[in-house]
Scaffold this motif. Structure first.
Motif, PDB file in Angstrom:
ATOM      1  N   ARG A  85       0.868  -1.180   0.000  1.00 29.59           N
ATOM      2  CA  ARG A  85       0.000   0.000   0.000  1.00 29.59           C
ATOM      3  C   ARG A  85       0.897   1.220   0.000  1.00 29.59           C
ATOM      4  O   ARG A  85       2.107   1.111   0.271  1.00 29.59           O
ATOM      5  CB  ARG A  85      -0.913  -0.045   1.238  1.00 29.59           C
ATOM      6  N   PRO A  86       0.387   2.429  -0.284  1.00 30.20           N
ATOM      7  CA  PRO A  86       1.251   3.602  -0.435  1.00 30.20           C
ATOM      8  C   PRO A  86       2.184   3.817   0.740  1.00 30.20           C
ATOM      9  O   PRO A  86       3.360   4.170   0.546  1.00 30.20           O
ATOM     10  CB  PRO A  86       0.267   4.760  -0.547  1.00 30.20           C
ATOM     11  N   GLU A  87       1.678   3.573   1.987  1.00 28.31           N
ATOM     12  CA  GLU A  87       2.533   3.841   3.138  1.00 28.31           C
ATOM     13  C   GLU A  87       3.791   2.985   3.111  1.00 28.31           C
ATOM     14  O   GLU A  87       4.822   3.359   3.687  1.00 28.31           O
ATOM     15  CB  GLU A  87       1.779   3.557   4.471  1.00 28.31           C
ATOM     16  N   PHE A  88       3.701   1.803   2.483  1.00 31.31           N
ATOM     17  CA  PHE A  88       4.852   0.906   2.431  1.00 31.31           C
ATOM     18  C   PHE A  88       6.039   1.603   1.767  1.00 31.31           C
ATOM     19  O   PHE A  88       7.180   1.374   2.090  1.00 31.31           O
ATOM     20  CB  PHE A  88       4.446  -0.354   1.644  1.00 31.31           C
ATOM     21  N   PHE A  89       5.699   2.486   0.792  1.00 32.31           N
ATOM     22  CA  PHE A  89       6.778   3.170   0.076  1.00 32.31           C
ATOM     23  C   PHE A  89       7.192   4.475   0.753  1.00 32.31           C
ATOM     24  O   PHE A  89       8.285   4.967   0.531  1.00 32.31           O
ATOM     25  CB  PHE A  89       6.364   3.451  -1.365  1.00 32.31           C
ATOM     26  N   THR A  90       6.302   5.044   1.562  1.00 31.77           N
ATOM     27  CA  THR A  90       6.601   6.363   2.119  1.00 31.77           C
ATOM     28  C   THR A  90       7.080   6.315   3.568  1.00 31.77           C
ATOM     29  O   THR A  90       7.602   7.286   4.081  1.00 31.77           O
ATOM     30  CB  THR A  90       5.360   7.277   2.057  1.00 31.77           C
ATOM     31  N   GLU A  91       6.878   5.183   4.265  1.00 31.08           N
ATOM     32  CA  GLU A  91       7.275   5.088   5.673  1.00 31.08           C
ATOM     33  C   GLU A  91       8.698   4.548   5.813  1.00 31.08           C
ATOM     34  O   GLU A  91       9.159   3.747   5.004  1.00 31.08           O
ATOM     35  CB  GLU A  91       6.316   4.145   6.422  1.00 31.08           C
ATOM     36  N   PRO A 145      11.372   2.288   8.165  1.00 29.77           N
ATOM     37  CA  PRO A 145      11.167   1.071   8.960  1.00 29.77           C
ATOM     38  C   PRO A 145      10.791   1.424  10.413  1.00 29.77           C
ATOM     39  O   PRO A 145      11.178   2.479  10.922  1.00 29.77           O
ATOM     40  CB  PRO A 145      12.512   0.345   8.878  1.00 29.77           C
ATOM     41  N   SER A 146      10.072   0.530  11.056  1.00 35.25           N
ATOM     42  CA  SER A 146       9.565   0.842  12.402  1.00 35.25           C
ATOM     43  C   SER A 146       9.473  -0.455  13.198  1.00 35.25           C
ATOM     44  O   SER A 146       9.519  -1.551  12.641  1.00 35.25           O
ATOM     45  CB  SER A 146       8.183   1.481  12.270  1.00 35.25           C
ATOM     46  N   ARG A 147       9.310  -0.286  14.522  1.00 31.83           N
ATOM     47  CA  ARG A 147       9.110  -1.469  15.335  1.00 31.83           C
ATOM     48  C   ARG A 147       7.733  -2.059  15.090  1.00 31.83           C
ATOM     49  O   ARG A 147       7.472  -3.201  15.384  1.00 31.83           O
ATOM     50  CB  ARG A 147       9.247  -1.109  16.824  1.00 31.83           C
ATOM     51  N   PHE A 148       6.811  -1.207  14.589  1.00 31.97           N
ATOM     52  CA  PHE A 148       5.455  -1.686  14.363  1.00 31.97           C
ATOM     53  C   PHE A 148       5.270  -2.011  12.887  1.00 31.97           C
ATOM     54  O   PHE A 148       5.450  -1.126  12.040  1.00 31.97           O
ATOM     55  CB  PHE A 148       4.440  -0.616  14.791  1.00 31.97           C
ATOM     56  N   PRO A 149       4.878  -3.227  12.624  1.00 32.37           N
ATOM     57  CA  PRO A 149       4.771  -3.638  11.212  1.00 32.37           C
ATOM     58  C   PRO A 149       3.884  -2.693  10.417  1.00 32.37           C
ATOM     59  O   PRO A 149       4.219  -2.313   9.287  1.00 32.37           O
ATOM     60  CB  PRO A 149       4.139  -5.035  11.284  1.00 32.37           C
ATOM     61  N   GLU A 150       2.740  -2.290  10.965  1.00 33.08           N
ATOM     62  CA  GLU A 150       1.792  -1.489  10.186  1.00 33.08           C
ATOM     63  C   GLU A 150       2.335  -0.099   9.875  1.00 33.08           C
ATOM     64  O   GLU A 150       1.866   0.571   8.973  1.00 33.08           O
ATOM     65  CB  GLU A 150       0.425  -1.399  10.905  1.00 33.08           C
ATOM     66  N   LYS A 151       3.376   0.307  10.612  1.00 36.72           N
ATOM     67  CA  LYS A 151       3.964   1.623  10.339  1.00 36.72           C
ATOM     68  C   LYS A 151       5.272   1.502   9.556  1.00 36.72           C
ATOM     69  O   LYS A 151       5.948   2.483   9.319  1.00 36.72           O
ATOM     70  CB  LYS A 151       4.251   2.338  11.672  1.00 36.72           C
TER      71      LYS A 151
END
Lengths: 260, 295, 226
Positions: free
Chosen positions: B57-63, B65-71
């Protein structure tokens, strides 16, 4: 021998070695200007090697060593102050297989002139060269078309046009018709008769009938002696004489088909 | 078996049907080999797509890496990969083509040249981690470039150079000698001949080789890990001397995390990586077809 | 040796030339013999046989044309074939001279010979002999012989001049013999021409062997006498 003719190229004691292997041995002869001189002889006797001495194409073979002199209107082209690049503009070459550049017909003809800094009108030069090569009428509407779309015979005439566009004095032809059909061959041969009014032509050919048809002088090459691999010119003279009454027994055997 | 034709007199034993059967047998074996490869590959791709598609989804390209998978996203890794590809290509292409031209067109045919040629061919087969060690010593520490994207790209350029030189030489060698001779016979200099004829005709081959070499660089992980590319970067890459990470490292990082969602993120990352790879390969094919000259 | 087929065909043409030569040689001897014996039947046979000579000449020409067109002969082969065209023509013309003598015999009808023939048969014998050796020299490409034969033309010319003077004497003594003397003079003239044509064959032989095209003395004299 040529009371009537000026000498364009004069070969003196020419030897060519490839490393330890002697390819041409002790050749001396004079090529008359604005005449067609044919070089004939069996395969492997060094005809093409000899032809390539005239425009220093042998320089491209790293191990080749040329000794002796080739005088082009008196100037030795193997002199250390002569650059082969300069020689090749004055002594052009047409190869066995038509080898136009994979560019347009126009570009093929213009290329040589352009890299040599031609200052005149390029369109005129292209037309003049194509006319001289008897190709203009066939291609004048398709100058932008790829040269590779032409037939074999047309491609070879394009290569001739390309060679004369840099205004050489001599055109070397290395079996120019061997890849062509008989009609295309005859067209090239007719063209040569036209070209010899302005250019000195030296042609290597396997085809003795062709040499007999087109040339004014014939040089017969052969391995210099039994067991040797070095070629040399064993007889040189007016073509009618070579083909009716050769002086050398080996020439006789070769042209009557009793060689080998 | 008697032939259909009258002149069969028994001096030959053609055994035609046997020979034909052998032919068919080997045809089938070859087909089986192809099918097996295709099946394994499609299962792999299918598995990855099923695992990862919902994370694309778009956030996958704009975020970052994070400790939270959804972020989590691969913004920094994608940036790193693109920077690295560009820098690698920029450095490796001119050097590779230059070396290929020298070796094919200028180098004298002597022992030294052959020694160099053999070694270049050997270098193409050296394990990539060795290049990593070289990059670490030479660029990261020697030139003090640190663990920057520039040091990584230089390492990668070293890695792909042998491949590039070899493929460049193949392409240059494929240019017919007759074209060179035609040009030289018109009074062209050697450089004019190379510039106007050899390079234009070798270019499709050179470009194909370059893109394939770059594709290899994108997938490489080991040398970058060796020089110390980071796995967890939460800032934009602004210049060649910045710290960086790349797609394969990010994927490797996700795979090593225990949460199931991260496994799926890794799958999504693989889809992106494959996408980039396929696009580059497609570009190579398009370039080749477009520039190819038919002799 | 390469070109075995061509060699064989060249040999065949040469054989045909020799055969034609032998026919002509015989015709010359026979025509004078028939005249000497006033044998009209023999003369008619000679005239008839001339057709075969002509036909054989055309056959040789045709054979040569085909070889030139199909085999592209060069150098020696070309000189040989071109010369054979010429030699076959010469032989055919010699045949015509023999036919001419046969015709004289028939035209003379019942009139007796002016005198017994002695020098004419000697001329014919000399012609036949020269022709025979010239053709052998042609076959062997024997330049020395080919150069020597034309020298003998002088002998033939001498015989001719002798006959000429003799016949003129007859005419001066008795002008009514003019017609019969004239016939014999014609026969002698024909035999004199045969020798000139033998010289031409020798010239061709030298050309075949050496490529050198030279007029030999005999021929030059012959042309002047004619």
């Amino acid at each position: 021998m040529f009371d009537k003719h000026e000498i364009a190229l004069s070969v003196k004691n020419l030897n060519v070695d490839y490393g330890d292997f002697r390819a041409l041995e002790n050749i001396s002869l004079e090529i008359p200007a604005r005449q067609i001189t044919a070089i004939i002889g069996p395969s492997g006797c060094g005809k093409s090697t000899f032809l390539r001495c005239f425009n220093r194409m042998n320089d491209l073979v790293p191990t080749a060593r040329v000794t002796g002199e080739v005088l082009f209107y008196g100037q030795n082209i193997y002199d250390s102050k002569v650059n082969p690049v300069e020689v090749r503009r004055h002594i052009g070459m047409v190869f066995q297989k038509p080898n136009p550049f994979p560019k347009s017909i126009y570009e093929n003809v213009a290329y040589g002139a352009r890299i040599n800094g031609y200052k005149g009108n390029m369109d005129e030069l292209v037309e003049r060269s194509l006319r001289a090569a008897a190709l203009w009428d066939e291609v004048k509407d398709d100058l932008k078309k790829s040269a590779l779309a032409l037939s074999g015979g047309q491609q070879q005439r394009l290569c001739i046009a390309r060679a004369i566009a840099v205004e050489p004095q001599v055109i070397l032809m290395d079996e120019p018709a061997s890849a062509l059909d008989p009609i295309a061959t005859l067209k090239i041969e007719e063209l040569m008769q036209e070209l010899k009014k302005d250019y000195t032509i030296v042609i290597v050919t396997h085809n003795m009938q062709q040499a007999a048809r087109v040339s004014d002088y014939t040089a017969m090459m052969m391995l210099s002696k039994e067991g040797s691999r070095a070629g040399t010119v064993i007889e040189f003279g007016p073509t009618p004489q070579i083909f009716t009454s050769p002086r050398d027994r080996r020439t006789e055997d070769y042209i009557t088909g009793r060689f080998g | 078996m008697n032939g259909l034709f009258a002149n069969e007199d028994g001096r030959f034993a053609p055994r035609l049907s046997l020979r034909l059967r052998f032919g068919r047998l080997f045809q089938l074996l070859s087909l089986a080999a192809v099918t097996l490869g295709l099946i394994v590959l499609s299962v792999l791709i299918l598995d990855i797509i099923l695992n990862g598609y919902k994370w694309l989804r778009p956030e996958f390209f704009t975020e970052f890496p994070s400790r939270f998978p959804e972020k989590s996203g691969l913004r920094s890794a994608l940036q790193g990969s693109l920077w690295m590809i560009s820098l690698t290509a920029l450095m490796a292409f001119p050097i590779g083509v230059g070396a290929a031209i020298y070796l094919e067109e200028y180098a004298p045919d002597n022992g030294l040249t052959r020694f160099i040629e053999i070694n270049i061919a050997n270098l193409a087969g050296v394990p990539s981690i060795i290049y990593g060690l070289l990059g670490l010593g030479l660029f990261v520490r020697g030139l003090e470039l640190g663990r920057s994207v520039l040091a990584g790209s230089m390492t990668m350029a070293l890695l792909v150079l042998p491949i590039l030189i070899v493929s460049g030489r193949e392409a240059i060698r494929a240019v017919p000698q007759s074209v060179r001779q035609a040009s030289l016979a018109l009074g062209a200099t050697q450089w004019q001949t190379i510039q106007n004829h050899v390079l234009p005709y070798a270019m499709p081959g050179i470009l194909t080789g370059t893109i394939l070499a770059i594709s290899r660089a994108i997938g490489e992980t080991a040398p970058l890990i060796t020089i110390g590319a980071l796995t967890y970067i939460r800032f934009d890459l602004k210049g060649p001397l910045d710290l960086f990470t790349v797609l394969p490292i990010q994927i490797f990082n996700w795979v090593s995390l225990p949460k199931a969602e991260f496994q799926q993120l890794a799958a999504a990352g693989i889809i992106v990586l494959l996408g980039v790879l396929f696009s580059l390969n497609a570009l190579a094919i398009v370039l080749r077809n477009k520039l190819q000259i038919r002799w | 040796m390469l070109r075995k087929t061509f060699e064989t065909e060249l040999q065949q043409v040469k054989d045909n030339v020799l055969f034609l030569g032998s026919l002509v040689e015989q015709a010359i001897l026979d025509s004078v013999e028939a005249l000497k014996k006033r044998d009209m039947d023999a003369s008619r046979r000679i005239m008839e046989a001339d057709r075969e000579i002509n036909a054989r000449r055309f056959a040789i020409e045709n054979q040569v044309m085909v070889l030139i067109a199909t085999q592209q002969p060069m150098a020696h082969d070309l000189r040989l074939l071109a010369s054979i065209l010429e030699i076959a023509g010469e032989l055919e013309r010699m045949g015509d001279y023999a036919k001419g003598i046969a015709k004289i015999n028939i035209l003379m009808g019942e009139q007796p010979l002016l005198k017994p023939l002695i020098d004419l048969p000697r001329m014919a014998q000399k012609d036949a002999d020269m022709l025979h050796r010239a053709l052998t020299a042609f076959l062997d490409e024997d330049v020395e012989t080919a150069r020597a034969i034309p020298q003998e033309d002088d002998e033939v010319d001498a015989l001719y001049n002798q006959i000429y003077r003799e016949l003129i004497t007859f005419i001066l003594q008795d002008p009514t013999t003019i017609e019969r003397a004239n016939w014999l003079l014609w026969a002698a003239h024909n035999l004199e021409r045969v020798a000139d044509r033998v010289t031409n064959i020798c010239e061709r032989t030298i050309f075949i062997a050496t490529g050198e095209m030279a007029e030999l003395d005999g021929a030059a004299n012959g042309e002047e006498n004619a």
